[in-house]
Scaffold this active site. Structure first.
Site, mmCIF file in Angstrom:
data_model
loop_
_atom_site.group_PDB
_atom_site.id
_atom_site.type_symbol
_atom_site.label_atom_id
_atom_site.label_comp_id
_atom_site.label_asym_id
_atom_site.label_seq_id
_atom_site.Cartn_x
_atom_site.Cartn_y
_atom_site.Cartn_z
ATOM 1 N N GLU A 90 15.802 24.790 69.045
ATOM 2 C CA GLU A 90 16.323 24.659 70.499
ATOM 3 C C GLU A 90 16.760 23.507 71.092
ATOM 4 O O GLU A 90 16.063 22.546 70.922
ATOM 5 C CB GLU A 90 15.491 25.503 71.337
ATOM 6 C CG GLU A 90 15.399 27.190 71.009
ATOM 7 C CD GLU A 90 14.490 27.606 72.010
ATOM 8 O OE1 GLU A 90 14.889 28.658 72.865
ATOM 9 O OE2 GLU A 90 13.481 27.372 72.458
ATOM 10 N N CYS A 144 4.659 39.892 62.440
ATOM 11 C CA CYS A 144 3.582 39.720 61.738
ATOM 12 C C CYS A 144 2.649 40.893 62.210
ATOM 13 O O CYS A 144 3.027 42.008 62.217
ATOM 14 C CB CYS A 144 2.574 38.556 61.808
ATOM 15 S SG CYS A 144 1.344 38.287 60.929
ATOM 16 N N LYS A 153 6.965 36.892 70.089
ATOM 17 C CA LYS A 153 5.980 37.455 69.805
ATOM 18 C C LYS A 153 5.142 37.601 70.680
ATOM 19 O O LYS A 153 4.597 36.999 71.871
ATOM 20 C CB LYS A 153 5.106 37.166 68.681
ATOM 21 C CG LYS A 153 4.206 37.896 68.284
ATOM 22 C CD LYS A 153 3.146 37.360 66.922
ATOM 23 C CE LYS A 153 1.995 38.172 66.446
ATOM 24 N NZ LYS A 153 1.162 37.459 65.390
#
Length: 642
Positions: free
Chosen positions: A402, A521, A468
Site C-alpha cells: 500500500e 487461516c 482478518k
C-alpha cells in the site's frame, strides 16, 4: 437365571479370583459402578453369616446364579431367586413392596435393588475380593480414543465407540457431580490429543521455551473440557431416568452437545476447532447433512448415533435400528442421487493456487523476504486464453504494497512490488496475495497492523483489501498485554505490534470473477460466520499459514474448510506456505491438492457454486431448531414411557 438383555457370559472360579463389586445404597436406591464379568456364584445367604442384613431385606434360604458382564448390577432385570417364598423389596422410590415368588421365578424390575445386595453378599461369602476399574481412567481412555476420528487418521468408528463409552459412564454416574467430573475428564483427553499440534507453534518462538507448548496444549484442554462437562451434566440431569440408557437419554445428550459445542465456538472469542461432525467427511452422504443443518447440529446427531450404539450394546434394538437405517440411506443414497457438475467451457475462468514451501524456521534468515517473493513469482505461471485468479498464502508477501506509509517503513517501493506481480497477469487476470497492512494514529505512529489479503489487478493497482476479523488470541495479539508481557509472555507471531481485527466477513469484487469471500487461516473454522450473507460470494478464498501446525494441524484445518464448502455450497481455494493447499468444490470434494512439504502450484477451472443451501440461508438458527427438536423428542419419549 434368565439372561439380561445387556449382559454377557464369562466364567470366573471363586477363591482367589478378583470380583469387581462396587455399589452404594442411598435413599433406598442402589447406585451402580462399572463391573467385570462373573458367572456361577452360588451360596446360602442367611441372617447371621457375617454380612449385615437390613431389616427390610429378609431373605429365605436362597441360591443366586447370575450371569453378569461389564455393565452394572443396577441394570440386571432377571435374576433367579430359588427357594424364596416372599421377599420385601425396595422399588425405585424407596417404597417397600411385598413380592410373592415361586421356585425359579424372575425378580421383576422393582426388585433390582434387592438383587444387587444379594449379589454383593454372595461375592463376599465366596471370598471373591472386590475391585473395580476406575471410571476416571475409563473416560480418559475414551476421550483420547475419540480424537482419532479426526484428520489425519479419520478413524471415525473409534470416535463413535468412544462417545458411546462416554455416554455409558455418564449414565452410570451416581450423582450429577460425578457425571460432570467424568465428562470433564473425557474432554481433557479429547482436546489434549486433538490439539497436540499446538505445541509445534512454540518451536518457532524465541521469547518462550518450546517446552511451554506442552503446557499450553494441556492448559487449553483443561478449559475446553468445560463444554463436554456441561453436555454430560445436562444429559445426566435431563435425560437419565431409567437404570439402563434409553432413547430419551441419547436424544438429550445430542441436544446438550449441540448447545455446548456452539458455546465453545463463541465464548471468549471462540475456539471451534474440530467439531465432532467433521469426522463424517470420509462418508459424503452423512457429511452433506451439514448443508441442511450445519456442523454443530451434525455433531449433536453424531452423539445421538453414539447413544444408539450404546443402546444396541444393551440390546435395546428399536432406536438403534432406526438410526442405522437412516444413516445407511444417507450414506448410500446421496452418491447415487447427487448430480454430477456440468462440464465447463474451455474459456471458463481458472484458478491457480501457489504453495512456495518455505517454513517458519527460515523467517529470520537474511534475504528471506526476497527469496519467498521470487519463489511465489516463479510458481504463479503465465497468462493464457482464459482469465486466471492467482492466489498466494497468508502473510507470504513480506513487502508492504500500500502507498502512503512513512518512507522508513518500506524495504521496497510498493509500486514496483505491485508491478512485478502484475507482470505475471494477463489483461483479464487478477491476484489475491497475503500480506500486512499498517494502521497509524493521528500522530503518525503505528497503532496496529492488519493480517490482510490484497487484490492486485493487471495494471498494478490494488483492487481491494480484506482484513482478518477473527484473530487468534496469544497468536496474533496478546490479551492483557500490560499484565502478561512483564511476566515474559508473548504472542506466537513474531513482532511487537498486535494485529487489529477487521470488520468481519466481506466480499471483495474482483473483475472477471465477481465477489470473492475471504477467510484468513483460522477464520474458516467458524461455522456460520464465513460469508457476507448480504453479498453472497462466488467462491471463498482461505489463505493460511499452516507451517505452525505440525503434522496433525494442516489436515484438520483442511477438513474444516471442506465442511464450510458443504455448508455454504461454495468452492474454496486454500493456499498455504507448506501445505496442504487445495481446490475444493462446493460439495467439499478435493479436486486438487499440494501435499505438505512440497513446492508447487495447482490450476483448474473455477468450480461452480451451488444455490444457497438451507444452512447458508438460515445459519446456526437451524442448529438451534435441531437441538430443540431433539430435546422435545426426549421429553415426549419420557412421557410416553410413564
Amino acid at each position: 437365571m434368565g439372561r439380561d438383555a445387556e449382559l454377557d457370559t464369562r466364567r470366573l472360579q471363586p477363591g482367589g479370583q478378583r470380583f469387581p463389586v462396587g455399589y452404594a445404597q442411598h435413599d433406598a436406591e442402589v447406585r451402580h459402578r462399572h463391573l467385570m464379568p462373573v458367572d456361577c456364584i452360588a451360596g446360602r445367604l442367611r441372617p447371621g453369616i457375617g454380612v449385615e442384613v437390613r431389616d427390610d431385606l429378609v431373605p429365605a434360604e436362597v441360591k443366586v446364579d447370575p450371569v453378569i458382564a461389564a455393565a452394572s448390577f443396577a441394570a440386571a432385570q432377571h435374576v433367579t431367586i430359588e427357594g424364596a417364598r416372599r421377599l420385601q423389596v425396595v422399588n425405585r422410590k424407596g417404597e417397600m413392596k411385598g413380592t410373592e415368588l415361586g421356585h425359579g421365578t424372575s425378580v421383576a424390575h422393582r426388585a433390582r435393588a434387592y438383587t444387587c445386595e444379594l449379589l454383593a453378599r454372595a461375592a463376599k461369602a465366596h471370598d471373591i475380593r472386590a475391585v473395580r476399574f476406575p471410571p476416571a481412567l475409563l473416560v480418559l481412555l475414551a476421550g483420547a480414543v475419540s480424537a482419532l476420528g479426526f484428520a489425519p487418521l479419520q478413524w471415525w468408528p473409534l470416535t463413535l465407540a468412544a462417545f458411546a463409552l462416554w455416554l455409558h459412564c455418564v449414565h452410570g454416574a451416581p450423582s450429577l457431580k460425578s457425571a460432570l467430573w467424568r465428562s470433564w475428564l473425557f474432554g481433557v483427553a479429547h482436546f489434549t490429543i486433538g490439539n497436540n499440534w499446538i505445541q509445534h507453534a512454540f518451536d518457532y518462538q524465541d521469547r518462550m521455551p518450546p517446552a511451554l507448548g506442552y503446557f499450553a496444549v494441556v492448559g487449553l484442554a483443561l478449559y475446553l473440557a468445560v463444554y463436554p462437562m456441561l453436555a454430560g451434566g445436562l444429559a445426566w440431569r435431563l435425560g437419565r431416568r431409567e437404570t439402563r440408557p434409553d432413547a430419551a437419554f441419547a436424544l438429550s445428550a445430542g441436544a446438550a452437545w449441540i448447545a455446548t459445542e456452539w458455546l465453545r465456538a463463541v465464548m471468549f472469542t471462540g475456539y471451534a476447532w474440530n467439531p465432532v461432525g467433521v469426522i463424517w467427511l470420509p462418508v459424503p452422504g452423512l457429511a452433506h447433512l451439514a448443508a441442511w443443518v450445519g456442523t454443530y447440529a451434525l455433531s449433536g446427531l453424531t452423539v445421538v448415533a453414539a447413544g444408539a450404539l450404546l443402546l444396541a450394546w444393551h440390546r435395546r434394538w428399536h432406536f438403534p435400528a432406526g438410526i442405522a437405517v437412516a444413516g445407511l440411506a444417507l450414506a448410500i443414497g446421496w452418491p447415487l442421487l447427487h448430480a454430477a457438475d456440468p462440464a465447463l467451457p474451455d474459456d471458463a475462468p481458472r484458478v491457480r493456487v501457489v504453495q512456495p514451501n518455505i517454513g517458519q524456521e527460515h523467517v529470520a534468515d537474511d534475504g528471506y523476504a526476497a527469496e519467498v517473493f521470487d519463489r511465489l513469482l516463479r510458481l504463479s505461471g503465465r497468462p493464457g486464453a482464459a482469465p486466471r485468479l492467482v492466489v498466494w498464502p497468508e502473510g507470504t508477501l513480506n513487502y508492504y504494497v500500500e502507498d502512503g506509509y512513512p518512507p522508513y517503513w518500506y524495504d521496497a517501493n510498493p509500486a514496483l512490488v505491485r508491478a512485478q506481480i502484475a507482470r505475471l497477469l494477463g489483461p483479464r487476470d487478477a491476484a489475491l496475495v497475503g500480506g500486512t497492512a499498517l494502521f497509524f494514529d493521528p500522530r503518525g505512529q503505528v497503532a496496529s497492523a492488519g493480517n490482510s489479503v490484497f487484490a492486485v489487478l493487471p495494471d498494478g493497482r490494488l483492487g481491494g483489501r480484506y482484513d482478518k476479523a477473527h484473530l487468534v488470541p496469544y497468536g496474533e495479539y496478546l490479551p492483557m498485554r500490560p499484565l502478561l508481557q512483564p511476566l515474559g509472555l508473548s504472542r506466537l507471531v513474531m513482532g511487537d505490534i498486535d494485529f487489529a481485527p477487521g470488520p468481519g466477513p466481506r466480499s471483495v469484487a474482483v473483475p472477471g470473477f465477481g465477489p470473492v469471500g475471504m477467510q484468513i487461516c483460522y477464520e474458516i473454522i467458524f461455522s456460520g460466520q464465513v460469508v457476507d450473507r448480504a453479498h453472497r460470494p462466488r467462491l471463498l478464498f482461505n489463505p493460511s499459514n499452516d507451517a505452525w501446525f505440525g503434522a496433525w494441524g494442516p489436515p484438520q484445518h483442511l477438513a474444516q474448510a471442506r465442511m464450510r464448502a458443504i455448508e455454504e455450497g461454495l468452492p474454496i481455494l486454500r493456499s498455504t506456505p507448506t501445505g496442504i493447499s487445495a481446490i475444493i468444490d462446493a460439495d467439499g470434494r478435493l479436486l486438487a491438492t499440494i501435499p505438505q512439504g512440497r513446492a508447487g502450484a495447482i490450476e483448474l477451472p473455477l468450480p461452480p457454486a451451488h444455490p444457497p443451501t438451507l444452512f447458508a440461508r438460515f445459519g446456526n438458527g437451524i442448529a438451534a431448531i435441531v437441538g430443540l427438536f431433539l430435546a422435545l423428542a426426549a421429553v415426549a419419549l419420557r412421557r410416553r414411557s410413564r
